[in-house]
Design a protein around this motif. Structure first.
Motif, PDB file in Angstrom:
ATOM      1  N   ARG A 159       0.821  -1.213   0.000  1.00 42.91           N
ATOM      2  CA  ARG A 159       0.000   0.000   0.000  1.00 42.91           C
ATOM      3  C   ARG A 159       0.858   1.269   0.000  1.00 42.91           C
ATOM      4  NH1 ARG A 159      -5.229   1.470   0.143  1.00 42.91           N
ATOM      5  NH2 ARG A 159      -5.921   3.028   1.640  1.00 42.91           N
ATOM      6  N   PHE A 160       1.580   1.445  -1.104  1.00 40.19           N
ATOM      7  CA  PHE A 160       2.500   2.575  -1.224  1.00 40.19           C
ATOM      8  C   PHE A 160       1.814   3.921  -0.997  1.00 40.19           C
ATOM      9  CE2 PHE A 160       5.177  -0.170  -4.219  1.00 40.19           C
ATOM     10  CZ  PHE A 160       6.119  -0.440  -3.241  1.00 40.19           C
ATOM     11  N   LYS A 161       0.540   4.004  -1.289  1.00 40.97           N
ATOM     12  CA  LYS A 161      -0.141   5.290  -1.225  1.00 40.97           C
ATOM     13  C   LYS A 161      -0.201   5.856   0.184  1.00 40.97           C
ATOM     14  CE  LYS A 161      -4.460   5.704  -1.990  1.00 40.97           C
ATOM     15  NZ  LYS A 161      -5.694   5.639  -2.787  1.00 40.97           N
ATOM     16  N   THR A 162       0.069   5.039   1.185  1.00 43.35           N
ATOM     17  CA  THR A 162       0.028   5.516   2.565  1.00 43.35           C
ATOM     18  C   THR A 162       1.421   5.800   3.117  1.00 43.35           C
ATOM     19  OG1 THR A 162       0.080   3.263   3.459  1.00 43.35           O
ATOM     20  CG2 THR A 162      -2.082   4.212   2.993  1.00 43.35           C
ATOM     21  N   THR A 163       2.428   5.794   2.252  1.00 46.35           N
ATOM     22  CA  THR A 163       3.798   6.064   2.683  1.00 46.35           C
ATOM     23  C   THR A 163       4.341   7.259   1.919  1.00 46.35           C
ATOM     24  OG1 THR A 163       4.147   3.699   3.073  1.00 46.35           O
ATOM     25  CG2 THR A 163       6.104   5.105   2.981  1.00 46.35           C
ATOM     26  N   ASP A 167       4.550   6.892  -2.258  1.00 47.99           N
ATOM     27  CA  ASP A 167       3.309   7.077  -3.011  1.00 47.99           C
ATOM     28  C   ASP A 167       3.582   7.828  -4.306  1.00 47.99           C
ATOM     29  OD1 ASP A 167       3.886   9.445  -1.584  1.00 47.99           O
ATOM     30  OD2 ASP A 167       1.798  10.095  -1.660  1.00 47.99           O
ATOM     31  N   SER A 168       4.501   8.770  -4.242  1.00 52.90           N
ATOM     32  CA  SER A 168       4.854   9.557  -5.423  1.00 52.90           C
ATOM     33  C   SER A 168       5.718   8.750  -6.389  1.00 52.90           C
ATOM     34  CB  SER A 168       5.590  10.824  -4.987  1.00 52.90           C
ATOM     35  OG  SER A 168       5.970  11.607  -6.088  1.00 52.90           O
ATOM     36  N   HIS A 206       1.127  12.905 -10.014  1.00 56.45           N
ATOM     37  CA  HIS A 206       0.417  12.225  -8.931  1.00 56.45           C
ATOM     38  C   HIS A 206       0.337  13.102  -7.685  1.00 56.45           C
ATOM     39  CE1 HIS A 206      -0.633   9.525  -5.711  1.00 56.45           C
ATOM     40  NE2 HIS A 206       0.469   9.899  -5.090  1.00 56.45           N
ATOM     41  N   THR A 207       1.456  13.688  -7.316  1.00 54.43           N
ATOM     42  CA  THR A 207       1.483  14.452  -6.072  1.00 54.43           C
ATOM     43  C   THR A 207       0.623  15.706  -6.188  1.00 54.43           C
ATOM     44  OG1 THR A 207       3.715  13.607  -5.711  1.00 54.43           O
ATOM     45  CG2 THR A 207       2.996  15.421  -4.306  1.00 54.43           C
ATOM     46  N   PHE A 208       0.613  16.312  -7.369  1.00 64.11           N
ATOM     47  CA  PHE A 208      -0.281  17.455  -7.569  1.00 64.11           C
ATOM     48  C   PHE A 208      -1.739  17.026  -7.424  1.00 64.11           C
ATOM     49  CE2 PHE A 208      -2.912  20.337  -9.962  1.00 64.11           C
ATOM     50  CZ  PHE A 208      -2.432  21.583  -9.586  1.00 64.11           C
ATOM     51  N   THR A 224       0.475  10.876   3.195  1.00 67.15           N
ATOM     52  CA  THR A 224       0.953  10.894   1.820  1.00 67.15           C
ATOM     53  C   THR A 224       2.021  11.972   1.702  1.00 67.15           C
ATOM     54  OG1 THR A 224      -0.633  12.562   1.055  1.00 67.15           O
ATOM     55  CG2 THR A 224      -1.371  10.261   1.030  1.00 67.15           C
ATOM     56  N   THR A 225       2.644  12.030   0.550  1.00 69.87           N
ATOM     57  CA  THR A 225       3.611  13.102   0.327  1.00 69.87           C
ATOM     58  C   THR A 225       2.939  14.457   0.491  1.00 69.87           C
ATOM     59  OG1 THR A 225       4.852  11.710  -1.215  1.00 69.87           O
ATOM     60  CG2 THR A 225       5.249  14.074  -1.329  1.00 69.87           C
TER      61      THR A 225
END
Length: 306
Positions: A159-163, A167-168, A206-208, A224-225
Motif C-alpha cells: 500500500r504505497f499510497k500511505t507512505t 506514493d509519489s 500524482h502528487t499534484f 501521503t507526500t
C-alpha cells in the motif's frame, strides 16, 4: 373455453413476468457496466492510453508500425481495462477513506462493496495474458511493472499510497504503458533519459493530484507526500519534479524539454494565484492531452518528413 382462456391468461402473465425479469437483468447489467465506466475515470483514460500513442509514435520507423498489432492491442487495453484495474483496486481498498472524499459525490464512483467490482479488477489484471501471441518480449517487463505497482499502490500489505514519497515514486507506473508500447514496436527498450523524464513527470502529476485530498486524507489518518508537505510545499515538490523532467527530456532533444517546461511554469503560476487547487486539478486532463498531442505530432512529423 373459459379454462383455456384462463390458461392463456396465466401463460401471458408468466411470459410477462419472464420478460420483466429479463429486463431487470439487462438493466442490472447495464447499471454495472455504467458503474464500471464511471469507476474507470473516463476523464483520465488518456493518462494511460496517451503514453501508448507517444511511445508508438517515437518507436515507429515506418507508417505501418503505427498500426502494428501490438500497438493496437496495447492502446485498447490501456484505454479502458487497465483503468478499471487501476482505479477499481484503488476504490476497493479506499472504501473507508472515501467516505470523507467529496470527489466521490459527483466526479467519481463511490464503491459500496459490490462483489462484481473485485471480479472485474481481477479480470482486467489477467487480460494481458491474452496478448502473449501478439506483444513482443521486450514489452512485458513494463506490463508487469504496471500491474505490480498498480496493485502495490493501493493493496495491502505494501500500500504505497500511505507512505510519503513512495506514493509519489510508485506512480511512475503511468509511464509503463508508453515504455511497453515503445519496446513492442521498436524491439528495444526506450532511452533511459526518456524513462527518467517520464517517471519524474508522473511523480509530479500524482502528487499534484493529491493536493485536493490533503484534508480528507488527514481526516482519515492517511499519510501521503502531500499531507506530509502541506499545500505550499507540495507545489514546490511538484515544480521540482517537473523541472527535472523537462531537463531530462531536454537532454534528449531541446524541443522535448521546451514542451515539458509548461508543467513547472504552470505550477509556479498556480502557486502564486488565487485559483483553488481543486479547480485547477480538473484542468490537467486537457493540459496533458495537449502536451501529449504535441509530443506525438512531433514524432509523426519526424516519421513523415525524415
Amino acid at each position: 373455453m373459459g379454462e383455456n382462456a384462463s390458461t392463456r391468461g396465466g401463460d401471458g402473465d408468466g411470459t410477462g413476468a419472464g420478460a420483466e425479469g429479463k429486463s431487470d437483468q439487462r438493466d442490472g447489467l447495464a447499471h454495472r457496466l455504467r458503474y464500471l465506466l464511471v469507476l474507470s475515470r473516463p476523464r483520465f483514460w488518456l493518462y494511460l492510453a496517451g503514453p501508448v500513442l507517444v511511445g508508438v509514435a517515437y518507436a515507429a520507423e515506418a507508417r505501418a508500425d503505427l498500426f502494428a498489432p501490438a500497438a493496437v492491442v496495447l492502446f485498447a487495453y490501456f484505454l479502458l481495462p487497465a483503468n478499471v484495474f487501476l482505479y477499481g483496486i484503488n476504490d476497493v481498498y479506499d472504501r473507508e477513506i472515501d467516505t470523507e472524499n467529496p470527489k466521490k459525490e459527483d466526479k467519481e464512483a463511490r464503491y459500496r462493496g459490490q462483489g462484481y467490482v473485485p471480479a472485474a479488477v481481477g479480470l482486467c489484471a489477467a487480460l494481458p495474458l491474452l496478448f502473449v501471441p501478439v506483444v513482443p518480449a521486450p514489452a512485458w517487463p513494463w506490463i508487469v511493472v504496471f500491474l505490480a505497482l498498480g496493485a502495490a499502490y493501493s493493496a495491502p500489505p505494501v500500500r504505497f499510497k500511505t507512505t510519503p514519497l513512495l506514493d509519489s515514486v510508485s506512480n511512475g507506473l503511468y509511464i509503463a504503458p508508453g515504455a511497453a508500447a515503445y519496446a513492442a514496436v521498436a524491439g528495444t527498450q526506450p532511452p533511459a533519459l526518456a524513462v527518467v523524464g517520464g517517471w519524474l513527470w508522473a511523480m509530479g502529476m500524482h502528487t499534484f493530484s493529491a493536493i485536493p485530498d490533503i484534508e480528507p486524507d488527514r481526516a482519515a489518518g492517511i499519510r501521503t507526500t502531500a499531507t506530509m508537505l502541506g499545500e505550499r510545499r507540495t507545489y514546490a515538490y511538484c515544480g521540482a519534479c517537473w523541472l527535472a523532467s523537462a531537463l531530462a527530456f531536454g537532454a534528449i532533444d531541446y524541443r522535448l524539454g521546451a514542451v515539458m517546461v509548461v508543467y513547472p511554469a504552470l505550477v509556479a503560476v498556480l502557486a502564486g494565484s488565487s485559483v483553488p487547487v481543486d479547480r485547477a486539478y480538473w484542468w490537467f486532463p486537457a493540459i496533458n492531452t495537449v502536451v501529449g498531442t504535441a509530443l506525438t505530432m512531433g514524432a509523426l512529423w519526424r516519421l513523415v518528413n525524415g
